[in-house]
Design an enzyme around this catalytic site. Sequence first.
Site, PDB file in Angstrom:
ATOM      1  N   ASP A  70       5.386   7.009  -4.525  1.00 28.50           N
ATOM      2  CA  ASP A  70       4.026   6.475  -4.491  1.00 28.50           C
ATOM      3  C   ASP A  70       3.061   7.425  -3.809  1.00 28.50           C
ATOM      4  OD1 ASP A  70       4.618   4.190  -5.787  1.00 28.50           O
ATOM      5  OD2 ASP A  70       4.927   2.989  -3.992  1.00 28.50           O
ATOM      6  N   LYS A 109      -0.418   5.250  -7.115  1.00 34.66           N
ATOM      7  CA  LYS A 109      -1.315   4.180  -7.540  1.00 34.66           C
ATOM      8  C   LYS A 109      -2.373   4.023  -6.483  1.00 34.66           C
ATOM      9  CE  LYS A 109       1.531   0.781  -8.478  1.00 34.66           C
ATOM     10  NZ  LYS A 109       1.881  -0.596  -8.806  1.00 34.66           N
ATOM     11  N   MET A 116      -3.831  -3.957   2.575  1.00 33.60           N
ATOM     12  CA  MET A 116      -4.873  -3.704   1.571  1.00 33.60           C
ATOM     13  C   MET A 116      -6.108  -4.561   1.870  1.00 33.60           C
ATOM     14  SD  MET A 116      -2.370  -3.570  -1.747  1.00 33.60           S
ATOM     15  CE  MET A 116      -1.216  -4.804  -1.168  1.00 33.60           C
TER      16      MET A 116
HETATM   17  N1  SAH Z   1       5.253  -1.627   1.210  1.00 34.52           N
HETATM   18  C1  SAH Z   1       4.216  -1.195   2.106  1.00 34.52           C
HETATM   19  C2  SAH Z   1       2.888  -1.812   1.753  1.00 34.52           C
HETATM   20  C3  SAH Z   1       2.370  -1.379   0.424  1.00 34.52           C
HETATM   21  S1  SAH Z   1       0.784  -1.983   0.102  1.00 34.52           S
HETATM   22  C4  SAH Z   1       4.632  -1.514   3.533  1.00 34.52           C
HETATM   23  O1  SAH Z   1       5.632  -2.180   3.769  1.00 34.52           O
HETATM   24  O2  SAH Z   1       3.935  -1.067   4.453  1.00 34.52           O
HETATM   25  C5  SAH Z   1      -0.231  -0.670   0.699  1.00 34.52           C
HETATM   26  C6  SAH Z   1      -0.894  -1.073   1.962  1.00 34.52           C
HETATM   27  O3  SAH Z   1       0.003  -0.917   3.042  1.00 34.52           O
HETATM   28  C7  SAH Z   1      -2.076  -0.227   2.338  1.00 34.52           C
HETATM   29  O4  SAH Z   1      -3.240  -0.636   1.678  1.00 34.52           O
HETATM   30  C8  SAH Z   1      -2.176  -0.499   3.828  1.00 34.52           C
HETATM   31  O5  SAH Z   1      -2.745  -1.761   4.071  1.00 34.52           O
HETATM   32  C9  SAH Z   1      -0.707  -0.595   4.204  1.00 34.52           C
HETATM   33  N2  SAH Z   1      -0.200   0.679   4.724  1.00 34.52           N
HETATM   34  C10 SAH Z   1       0.708   1.488   4.176  1.00 34.52           C
HETATM   35  N3  SAH Z   1       0.949   2.553   4.973  1.00 34.52           N
HETATM   36  C11 SAH Z   1       0.164   2.398   6.053  1.00 34.52           C
HETATM   37  C12 SAH Z   1      -0.055   3.143   7.227  1.00 34.52           C
HETATM   38  N4  SAH Z   1       0.602   4.286   7.476  1.00 34.52           N
HETATM   39  N5  SAH Z   1      -0.945   2.684   8.129  1.00 34.52           N
HETATM   40  C13 SAH Z   1      -1.609   1.543   7.903  1.00 34.52           C
HETATM   41  N6  SAH Z   1      -1.443   0.788   6.828  1.00 34.52           N
HETATM   42  C14 SAH Z   1      -0.576   1.210   5.900  1.00 34.52           C
END
Ligand code: SAH
Length: 472
Positions: free
Chosen positions: A248, A270, A383
């Site tokens: 991703d 995405k 998100m």
């Molecule tokens: N599976 C992922 C989430 C995917 S959805 C998880 O468990 O974290 C994508 C969202 O995850 C982003 O829009 C943000 O809200 C969050 N996210 C992912 N990486 C991040 C990071 N390093 N710091 C803050 N938010 C993060």
Amino acid sequence: MNHFPIFLNTSGRRIVLSGGGDAAMAKLRLLMKTTANITVFALKAAPEIEGWAEAGKLTLIARAMEPGDAMCAALFYAADEDATEDKRTAAIAHADGALVNIVDNLADSQFITPAIVDRDPVTIAIGTEGAAPVLARAIKADLEERLPTGLGTLAAIGKAFRKAADALPFGRARRDFWRDYYFNAGPKAIANGVEAVQPALDDLLADHLLKDTRKGHVAFVGAGPGDPELLTLKARKALDEADVVIYDRLISSEILELARREATMIDVGKEAFGPSTPQETINDLIVEHGAKGAQVVRLKSGDATVFGRLDEEIDAVTDAGLEWHIVPGITSASAAVASIGQSLTKRGRNTSVRFLTGHDMTGFADHDWKALANPGEVAAVYMGKKSARFIQGRLLMHGIAPDTPVTVIENASRADQRVLSTTVAEMEPTISEAQMNGPALTFIGLAPRAAQAALPHVPTVQSTPLTAQEAR
Ligand code: SAH
């Protein structure tokens, strides 16, 4: 391209050099790697050159060059570091029919000597047509570092193994085998001595012959929030074994570097509200590679099971009859809460925590706003940047205390992490104004521990002391 690179067979041929100083020595060190017959003409030769002559590595003739001296020579080097003498010797060699190189004189040379990375029989020649010797040296240094020192030995052993490896079907299977040998199994084996290489080759071939009939497998791997040290050991192992990595947008480059060098890396980034690879294409890619027998790692940010459309991918993989498993990862809420020194749950404050998404397939996502508006509630909003105003409105409408803390953590666990501490009343326009471009996680009901004291609304309910049973 003015200079066309070729590899000249020097075995048994003559190479003649005129000169006895530093320039001569530098060229001779290279030339002595070949199997050519080297003749040096020098009125006065450096002791090193005399030593090489005594050791039989070259023939030293202690006089200036004369016509006929370069007869039958394949190559001639004018290395006297004296323009007049170089011109004279070059003319002689030219008349004798040799290809001529004048050291440090590109214009009058018929050929140039490239920078060489020597892993004999693997030889890499780097040339810049004399334009940028510094660049050639930098590329050489880079390659020297990257190519295992035992590569030459591996190539020599590998050459003798070619027939055996023909047992593998022609094409991809054979290519994969050799790649695995040169960049994975080979270097590992040679670290234990040259004798370890042959048995390793035998094992590797057995493994690849088996692999040819092995079914593909898909590992859905959580890559964590970005810091490579937050990868699980299982995730590292899966990356180590992957033939194909489908990843991703949020996967950090440091993590991608951990994949096997020969793995096929496919970016299916995405972007929320931006250009994206359709989910169906991603599903198809996973299935396509799995069906070919590849060990596929589907690398997702954070934990694969959190807002990752994992089930759609699992369905596709299951429908294709492929085996799969999930490797859990650290979700961004865990990394984000750690970065502000807080707990997701706390005795006397919240006995549950919600993971929400700011938007779903239909737009801004709806939630149980009434429950979320209760004092002490904690929610991690994924998100949630674009939907901040919507969330703020819903919470206020359902009577949340306006001074309830809100904390946004951008790029949690990464070097460029940012923490924005605000309240429900002010979260918009504060969040928009902060212009956060990285992934961000929003906590409703949590303030950074350091800022907590200043916020009146964080419930500071003193819980009754833990009983021994509970404390355990
Ligand atoms: N599976 C992922 C989430 C995917 S959805 C998880 O468990 O974290 C994508 C969202 O995850 C982003 O829009 C943000 O809200 C969050 N996210 C992912 N990486 C991040 C990071 N390093 N710091 C803050 N938010 C993060």
